[in-house]
Motif scaffolding. Structure first.
Motif, PDB file in Angstrom:
ATOM      1  N   GLY A  55      17.850  -9.381   1.119  1.00 39.95           N
ATOM      2  CA  GLY A  55      18.376 -10.114  -0.028  1.00 39.95           C
ATOM      3  C   GLY A  55      18.062  -9.432  -1.344  1.00 39.95           C
ATOM      4  N   GLY A  56      18.872  -9.745  -2.367  1.00 35.90           N
ATOM      5  CA  GLY A  56      18.669  -9.186  -3.693  1.00 35.90           C
ATOM      6  C   GLY A  56      17.588  -9.929  -4.455  1.00 35.90           C
ATOM      7  N   ALA A  57      17.294  -9.441  -5.660  1.00 37.60           N
ATOM      8  CA  ALA A  57      16.283 -10.060  -6.509  1.00 37.60           C
ATOM      9  C   ALA A  57      16.779 -11.407  -7.023  1.00 37.60           C
ATOM     10  CB  ALA A  57      15.955  -9.143  -7.688  1.00 37.60           C
ATOM     11  N   ALA A  58      15.870 -12.359  -7.146  1.00 37.65           N
ATOM     12  CA  ALA A  58      16.223 -13.700  -7.590  1.00 37.65           C
ATOM     13  C   ALA A  58      16.579 -13.708  -9.074  1.00 37.65           C
ATOM     14  CB  ALA A  58      15.072 -14.660  -7.330  1.00 37.65           C
ATOM     15  N   THR A 115      28.644 -21.775   2.657  1.00 36.69           N
ATOM     16  CA  THR A 115      28.152 -20.870   1.613  1.00 36.69           C
ATOM     17  C   THR A 115      28.672 -19.459   1.807  1.00 36.69           C
ATOM     18  OG1 THR A 115      26.135 -22.184   1.351  1.00 36.69           O
ATOM     19  CG2 THR A 115      26.068 -19.913   0.564  1.00 36.69           C
ATOM     20  N   GLU A 116      28.668 -18.993   3.042  1.00 37.52           N
ATOM     21  CA  GLU A 116      29.115 -17.625   3.319  1.00 37.52           C
ATOM     22  C   GLU A 116      30.588 -17.449   2.996  1.00 37.52           C
ATOM     23  OE1 GLU A 116      28.248 -14.305   6.754  1.00 37.52           O
ATOM     24  OE2 GLU A 116      28.629 -16.362   7.397  1.00 37.52           O
ATOM     25  N   ARG A 117      31.407 -18.423   3.366  1.00 36.32           N
ATOM     26  CA  ARG A 117      32.841 -18.310   3.108  1.00 36.32           C
ATOM     27  C   ARG A 117      33.167 -18.477   1.622  1.00 36.32           C
ATOM     28  NH1 ARG A 117      36.598 -18.022   6.793  1.00 36.32           N
ATOM     29  NH2 ARG A 117      38.121 -18.874   5.327  1.00 36.32           N
ATOM     30  N   ALA A 118      32.437 -19.362   0.948  1.00 34.42           N
ATOM     31  CA  ALA A 118      32.753 -19.653  -0.449  1.00 34.42           C
ATOM     32  C   ALA A 118      32.147 -18.645  -1.423  1.00 34.42           C
ATOM     33  CB  ALA A 118      32.277 -21.064  -0.801  1.00 34.42           C
ATOM     34  N   PHE A 119      30.921 -18.163  -1.120  1.00 32.79           N
ATOM     35  CA  PHE A 119      30.211 -17.350  -2.109  1.00 32.79           C
ATOM     36  C   PHE A 119      29.673 -16.029  -1.563  1.00 32.79           C
ATOM     37  CE2 PHE A 119      29.708 -21.829  -3.358  1.00 32.79           C
ATOM     38  CZ  PHE A 119      30.363 -21.789  -4.590  1.00 32.79           C
ATOM     39  N   GLY A 120      29.912 -15.768  -0.289  1.00 31.42           N
ATOM     40  CA  GLY A 120      29.530 -14.485   0.277  1.00 31.42           C
ATOM     41  C   GLY A 120      28.025 -14.278   0.380  1.00 31.42           C
ATOM     42  N   ARG A 121      27.657 -13.006   0.441  1.00 33.61           N
ATOM     43  CA  ARG A 121      26.259 -12.638   0.649  1.00 33.61           C
ATOM     44  C   ARG A 121      25.364 -13.120  -0.488  1.00 33.61           C
ATOM     45  NH1 ARG A 121      22.993  -9.014   3.385  1.00 33.61           N
ATOM     46  NH2 ARG A 121      20.895  -9.746   2.894  1.00 33.61           N
ATOM     47  N   GLU A 122      25.862 -13.087  -1.730  1.00 32.43           N
ATOM     48  CA  GLU A 122      25.058 -13.540  -2.868  1.00 32.43           C
ATOM     49  C   GLU A 122      24.688 -15.013  -2.720  1.00 32.43           C
ATOM     50  OE1 GLU A 122      25.190 -13.451  -7.778  1.00 32.43           O
ATOM     51  OE2 GLU A 122      26.954 -12.899  -6.603  1.00 32.43           O
ATOM     52  N   GLY A 123      25.615 -15.808  -2.230  1.00 35.28           N
ATOM     53  CA  GLY A 123      25.323 -17.223  -2.012  1.00 35.28           C
ATOM     54  C   GLY A 123      24.308 -17.434  -0.907  1.00 35.28           C
ATOM     55  N   PRO A 263      24.922 -21.138 -12.864  1.00 37.37           N
ATOM     56  CA  PRO A 263      26.075 -21.765 -12.190  1.00 37.37           C
ATOM     57  C   PRO A 263      26.112 -21.573 -10.682  1.00 37.37           C
ATOM     58  CG  PRO A 263      26.766 -20.748 -14.240  1.00 37.37           C
ATOM     59  CD  PRO A 263      25.325 -20.355 -14.046  1.00 37.37           C
ATOM     60  N   LEU A 264      25.887 -20.352 -10.198  1.00 40.38           N
ATOM     61  CA  LEU A 264      25.963 -20.113  -8.754  1.00 40.38           C
ATOM     62  C   LEU A 264      24.829 -20.834  -8.032  1.00 40.38           C
ATOM     63  CD1 LEU A 264      27.239 -18.803  -6.314  1.00 40.38           C
ATOM     64  CD2 LEU A 264      25.925 -16.724  -6.784  1.00 40.38           C
ATOM     65  N   TRP A 265      23.633 -20.810  -8.576  1.00 39.37           N
ATOM     66  CA  TRP A 265      22.504 -21.506  -7.974  1.00 39.37           C
ATOM     67  C   TRP A 265      22.775 -23.004  -7.906  1.00 39.37           C
ATOM     68  CZ3 TRP A 265      17.132 -19.556  -7.340  1.00 39.37           C
ATOM     69  CH2 TRP A 265      17.075 -18.155  -7.372  1.00 39.37           C
TER      70      TRP A 265
END
Length: 319
Positions: A55-58, A115-123, A263-265
């Motif tokens: 995962g990426g940085a928070a 989450t995966e379908r709506a926002f991908g890996r970032e979600g 917003p994404l969080w």
């Protein structure tokens, strides 16, 4: 609206396919159980392992995410218990099960695919922060509350029981969680991330291939499971729990999280709170021999109704 439909239809289409497979006996029961075991024991843990490990940085503090999400859980948990006791006439144990059914969202089988379908890996990276504490906190809190309620019922002559021990209860919870494949996957992912090792080459390919099966198979497994629940005849209380779970809980998360989440969080927290009740609700009810039909009715009811409510919440966050 078109993007919302394109997200929701495949998700609930796979659930419907799983339900149809089980309803018409297209798989032997052993096959259904094997698929569920693969999803819970291998596919989902591997997906969580990969998500946490790479995962990426928070962007924001996970504490703010947790506060926002669990504010909704606390409100709805209490509301479910009050409704069960005041309107449903349940004992204390079943009242706690009602609170669990209203607030214990299915972040794994439904939350991850949505989450995966709506926002991908970032979600998924954000959802993983929530998953890391969701199961341990919900199981620990619910178990302690149910066991405490059982002791109080015993004093009222409603159930048999002995002296309540927090130490013994926490010991049982720890033993259960330490063997939970989802928890093991998250912990292993943290270990891999701290090691600094890359997840590339054959290892990355194998992990990625297994992780890719998790979402679709989880939804089919959820559909398969819906035929196994014995629903009670009195649906008044489960019907009251549905709007608590699918409307009030995400609304509280939205209200609290709007103050300090990006917003994404915020979208991930709200959609997680809007997921239907999960199988852990039924497992707790069976374990404590209380509210099994209430839990089953809540799972089926919220799963069906969430096809509409999740569409609404996704539309709310659509760009």
């Amino acid at each position: 609206m078109q993007s919302t439909i394109s997200i929701i239809l495949p998700i609930f289409g796979l659930i419907a396919i799983g339900f149809g497979i089980s309803r018409f006996g297209l798989l032997p029961r052993s096959g259904e159980d094997g698929l569920a075991a693969f999803v819970f024991g291998i596919a989902m843990p591997v997906l969580l392992f990969r998500t946490v490990a790479t995962g990426g940085a928070a962007e924001a503090s996970p504490v703010l995410l947790w506060v926002s999400y669990f504010s909704g859980v606390i409100v709805v948990y209490l509301a479910g218990m009050v409704l069960a006791r005041r309107l449903g006439g349940t004992d204390r144990r079943e009242g706690v099960i009602a609170g669990v059914a209203a607030s214990f969202s299915n972040l794994v089988l439904v939350g991850i695919p949505v989450t995966e379908r709506a926002f991908g890996r970032e979600g998924l990276d954000i959802l993983a922060l929530l998953l890391a504490i969701h199961l341990p906190l919900m199981v620990t809190g619910s178990t302690l509350l149910v066991e405490r309620a059982a002791m109080r019922d015993a004093k009222d002559g409603l159930a048999a029981g002995g002296r309540f021990s927090y130490k013994a209860a926490l010991g049982r919870i720890w033993r259960s969680l330490s063997r939970n494949p989802l928890i093991i996957g998250i912990v292993a992912g943290i270990g891999w991330r701290l090691s600094g090792l890359p997840m590339t080459g054959p290892v990355g390919d194998v992990v990625g291939s297994i992780a890719a099966t998790a979402g679709p198979l989880a939804l089919i497994a959820l559909g398969l499971s819906l035929t196994k629940y014995e629903i009670g005849r009195d649906l008044r209380l489960p019907a009251l729990l549905v709007p608590l779970s699918l409307i009030l809980q995400p609304a509280v998360v939205l209200l609290v999280g709007s103050a300090f989440l990006p917003p994404l969080w915020l979208a991930i927290a709200v959609l997680g709170a809007a997921a239907p009740a999960g199988v852990n609700v039924y497992l707790l009810a069976v374990y404590f021999k209380s509210g099994e039909k209430l839990a089953a009715s809540a799972i089926v009811g919220t799963t069906i109704a969430s096809a509409l409510t999740l569409s609404g919440w996704l539309a709310y966050f659509a760009p």
